[in-house]
Structures are given as structure tokens and as C-alpha cells.
Design an enzyme around this catalytic site. Structure first.
Site, PDB file in Angstrom:
ATOM      1  N   MET A 188       1.018  -1.198   0.018  1.00  0.00           N
ATOM      2  CA  MET A 188       0.035   0.028  -0.021  1.00  0.00           C
ATOM      3  C   MET A 188       0.846   1.182  -0.021  1.00  0.00           C
ATOM      4  SD  MET A 188      -3.176  -1.066   2.365  1.00  0.00           S
ATOM      5  CE  MET A 188      -4.342   0.276   1.750  1.00  0.00           C
ATOM      6  N   SER A 189       0.609   2.109  -1.089  1.00  0.00           N
ATOM      7  CA  SER A 189       1.346   3.478  -1.333  1.00  0.00           C
ATOM      8  C   SER A 189       0.629   4.475  -0.596  1.00  0.00           C
ATOM      9  CB  SER A 189       1.593   3.618  -2.700  1.00  0.00           C
ATOM     10  OG  SER A 189       0.195   3.953  -3.095  1.00  0.00           O
ATOM     11  N   ASP A 210      -5.310   3.724  -5.842  1.00  0.00           N
ATOM     12  CA  ASP A 210      -5.333   2.462  -6.410  1.00  0.00           C
ATOM     13  C   ASP A 210      -4.925   1.184  -5.562  1.00  0.00           C
ATOM     14  OD1 ASP A 210      -5.581   3.892  -8.646  1.00  0.00           O
ATOM     15  OD2 ASP A 210      -3.373   4.149  -9.159  1.00  0.00           O
ATOM     16  N   SER A 211      -3.903   1.452  -4.628  1.00  0.00           N
ATOM     17  CA  SER A 211      -3.463   0.288  -3.621  1.00  0.00           C
ATOM     18  C   SER A 211      -4.657   0.206  -2.494  1.00  0.00           C
ATOM     19  CB  SER A 211      -2.289   0.539  -3.002  1.00  0.00           C
ATOM     20  OG  SER A 211      -2.190   1.669  -2.250  1.00  0.00           O
ATOM     21  N   MET A 246       5.593   0.179   2.274  1.00  0.00           N
ATOM     22  CA  MET A 246       7.058   0.100   2.027  1.00  0.00           C
ATOM     23  C   MET A 246       7.606   1.541   1.899  1.00  0.00           C
ATOM     24  SD  MET A 246       7.219  -2.791  -1.353  1.00  0.00           S
ATOM     25  CE  MET A 246       5.624  -2.313  -1.860  1.00  0.00           C
ATOM     26  N   CYS A 296      12.705  -0.735  -9.703  1.00  0.00           N
ATOM     27  CA  CYS A 296      12.182  -0.964  -8.462  1.00  0.00           C
ATOM     28  C   CYS A 296      11.377  -2.132  -8.314  1.00  0.00           C
ATOM     29  CB  CYS A 296      11.391   0.399  -8.008  1.00  0.00           C
ATOM     30  SG  CYS A 296      10.848   0.437  -6.600  1.00  0.00           S
ATOM     31  N   GLY A 349      -1.530  -2.201  -6.370  1.00  0.00           N
ATOM     32  CA  GLY A 349      -2.542  -1.293  -6.978  1.00  0.00           C
ATOM     33  C   GLY A 349      -2.047  -1.202  -8.410  1.00  0.00           C
ATOM     34  N   CYS A 403       9.839   8.988  -6.020  1.00  0.00           N
ATOM     35  CA  CYS A 403       9.712   9.332  -4.674  1.00  0.00           C
ATOM     36  C   CYS A 403      11.111  10.265  -4.084  1.00  0.00           C
ATOM     37  CB  CYS A 403       9.511   8.391  -3.878  1.00  0.00           C
ATOM     38  SG  CYS A 403       9.415   8.635  -2.016  1.00  0.00           S
TER      39      CYS A 403
END
Length: 364
Positions: A8-9, A13-14, A33, A99, A123, A195
Site C-alpha cells: 500500500m502506497s 489504487d492500492s 514500503m 524498483c 495497485g 519519490c
């Protein structure tokens, strides 16, 4: 009940991926993460704290446990170090592809095994067909959001226990689902960029890690028309930020090549045939079927994410790489990026672009 660990970001979406799996009766665990250490970034460069708060709120709303796992060291060693090495060599890498291969579907998969998970899920807008001996990667139903390009480096074996719950959805329907269930991320904007760069300009970010090596900007015939701060700060087809005045035809200037030996950036005024290439060489190939379809075959390909499919002829070479001939000359195909191959909705695989064959030579 099968256990699924969802990456989950903090995005919508996630969040919806976790919601769907919960509705389908899985034992769902949310995991955030953390891939970048804020000590390595300027204040505010990464939104990790805000994103984790959104993960926590969504998990509380749908009633699942949540954890955070720190992959910053793995990200630095397996992704960021490669990212810097490629830029030093004058290429333009794609850290999102790396990644996915090294972190989201490798380190994260190993972590999920420790939680005795049957599957992991993300996601991503993509689909997987598990009906054969090896998983097949398919485009998402929402073509405008399809992310199969970014998954082309992941070995097929790493997809065996992966689920993509939102791959069948249109983005608009996903947003409506999030709103209908009152998810905290329902109105959150989609994240863009990388990020670890955050709100800073890309050039300034690179300067923090790679020393500047200034040199000349030259035309194809060798005339000096300006100066650059470092070849790694520029990419093929670039128009903005060159700092070259008008004059000449009055048309904009474009980067059309790099002379690494003499540290010169090659530029030309106006849209140039020299920006186009007729073929490429690729290496580090990954085929989801375990091997290419044939030694020679015709398919479609993409050389950057937002590009439409292009017709190509692929020849597999004895060194494990491939030669890709374009049906139509392609603009600004960039070494370091990925060539990704498709047969209809099926992603066949891809590889790193090593070099291109120019439609017109750069220098006399």
C-alpha cells in the site's frame, strides 16, 4: 482462508486493491514500503509520512491490520546505485522498472513469505493470466492507465503468487468505488515522478549526487553554440532548459546526441532527422514465457511509457541480446530506457536499450 499481503502506497489504487481483496474473502494485511530514507533527502522531498498516515486511515476503515517495512537499504543498493551508475555513463535509466523488479516483486515478496502469505498484491494497472505453466502479463483493461511497461523486467516466476485486483477496472470506476466506501484516499491525486526526487527539480537532485562536468554544446558540424553543466543532466529530444539564445532560424534547439569522449552535448535547431533512429540493440532481456517467441519474429513495442505501440521486427542474437528494426523511424529512442514487446494485450517481455542506429549520422 488465504492470506494476501498488499503493498500500500497511500494512494487510491492500492487502497481499492485492499478493499477488493477484503470483499473477496481474503485475509488481507496492508504493508507500507518505505524505500527512501529522508536522511538522504531534503526536507519535504518525499511524502512518506503523509502517505503512511493515509495507509493507516484506509486500513482502519476497511478493518485490516497494517505494518510498515523499511527497504531503504535494498533500494539504495539495488536501484539507486544502478540509477547513478547509468547516469554517469551518459544513459537515461528507468528507476521505476528496476524498483518493480528488485523491491516490489522481490524484497517485498520475501517479506510476505515471512508473514506466511499465499499471495502479494499491489495497485498496479495490469493483469495476470495464471492458467498456463508460467504467468502471462497482460495489459490493464483501462488502456490509458496500463502499467505493464513498468513490469517488463520482473521475472515470470516472481509473478506466480501476485494479484493485481484493479487491473480489470477503469480508473473512473475505481474512484467511484473509493468514494462509495468513504476511503480516505478517494479524492487523493495520483502521484507522479520518483519519490526520492520529490518537489525538487531533477537537475538539482542529480547535482547533489553526481559532480558536474561542464562542457560545450555543439552543432553536428562541431560549432560551439553554448555550454552544459554535465551530460547526465540532458536527454535525447530535450528542448527546455538548454539556455541557448534564438538566432539562426528562430526555431527551438533540441538535444540530438552525446559525445561522451569529448564531453560534448550535440544540439540542433528545429525538428531534425538526426533525432530519429531505424533500429536498436537491447540487452538484459526478460521473456515471460522463459524464452522469446522465435529467433526472428514481428510484434509491437514501446520505447517509453506513454508511447503508442510501434511495429517492429525482432532478431535474437547469439549473445542473448536482440536487434529490433522499426517499421517506421522512431524519435528520441534513448539508451538506458526499456524496449517492451507486445503481442496484442500480452506483454512478451523487454530489455534495456543499449544503442540505436541513427537515421542520419550525428557528426561528420
Amino acid at each position: 482462508m488465504k492470506r494476501v499481503v498488499v503493498g500500500m502506497s497511500g494512494g487510491v489504487d492500492s487502497s481499492v486493491a485492499a478493499l477488493i481483496l477484503t470483499q473477496q474473502g481474503y485475509d488481507v494485511i496492508g504493508v507500507f514500503m518505505k524505500n527512501w530514507d529522508e536522511a538522504d533527502a531534503d526536507s519535504g522531498a518525499c511524502t512518506a509520512v503523509e502517505d503512511y498516515d493515509d495507509v493507516r486511515r484506509v486500513c482502519d476503515q476497511i478493518g485490516i491490520p497494517y505494518y510498515t517495512v523499511n527497504f531503504a537499504k535494498q533500494y539504495w543498493d539495488r536501484v539507486f546505485a544502478v540509477f547513478l551508475r547509468e547516469y554517469r555513463a551518459g544513459r537515461t535509466p528507468n528507476p521505476d522498472i528496476l524498483c518493480n523488479k528488485e523491491i516490489k516483486f522481490a524484497a517485498f515478496l520475501d517479506f510476505a513469505r515471512k508473514l506466511e502469505a499465499d499471495h502479494i498484491a499491489t495497485g498496479h494497472y495490469a493483469r495476470l493470466d495464471h492458467s498456463g505453466s508460467m504467468p502471462r502479463l497482460l495489459r490493464a483493461c483501462d488502456a490509458s492507465k496500463d502499467q505493464s511497461y513498468f513490469l517488463a523486467a520482473v521475472p515470470a516466476a516472481q509473478f506466480e503468487r501476485v494479484l493485481f485486483p484493479v487491473g480489470e477496472l477503469q480508473k473512473s470506476d475505481l474512484r467511484e468505488m473509493a468514494k462509495a466506501h468513504g476511503l480516505a484516499t478517494a479524492q487523493k491525486k495520483d502521484s507522479t515522478g520518483i519519490c526520492f526526487i520529490g518537489e525538487r527539480k531533477f537537475k538539482q537532485f542529480l547535482m547533489d549526487f553526481l559532480p558536474a562536468q561542464p562542457g560545450d554544446m555543439v552543432t553536428p558540424d562541431g560549432n560551439v553554440v553554448g555550454h552544459h553543466d554535465g551530460l547526465m543532466y540532458h536527454t535525447l529530444g530535450q528542448r527546455k532548459g538548454l539556455g541557448i539564445g534564438g538566432g539562426g532560424t528562430g526555431e527551438p534547439w533540441f538535444v540530438i546526441g552525446k559525445d561522451l569522449e569529448q564531453n560534448r552535448l550535440i544540439v540542433e535547431q528545429g525538428e531534425s532527422d538526426r533525432l530519429y533512429s531505424t533500429s536498436l540493440m537491447a540487452h538484459n532481456l526478460n521473456w515471460f514465457a522463459g524464452q522469446p517467441p522465435a529467433d526472428r519474429f514481428t510484434c509491437t513495442a514501446k520505447f517509453r511509457y506513454r508511447q503508442s505501440d510501434q511495429g517492429v521486427d525482432v532478431e535474437i542474437l547469439s549473445n542473448g541480446g536482440c536487434h529490433v528494426r522499426f517499421h517506421q523511424a522512431q524519435r528520441a529512442v534513448t539508451p538506458g530506457q526499456w524496449a517492451v514487446f507486445y503481442d496484442g494485450d500480452t506483454c512478451l517481455g523487454g530489455g534495456v536499450i543499449e544503442s540505436t542506429e541513427a537515421l542520419c549520422p550525428l557528426l561528420p
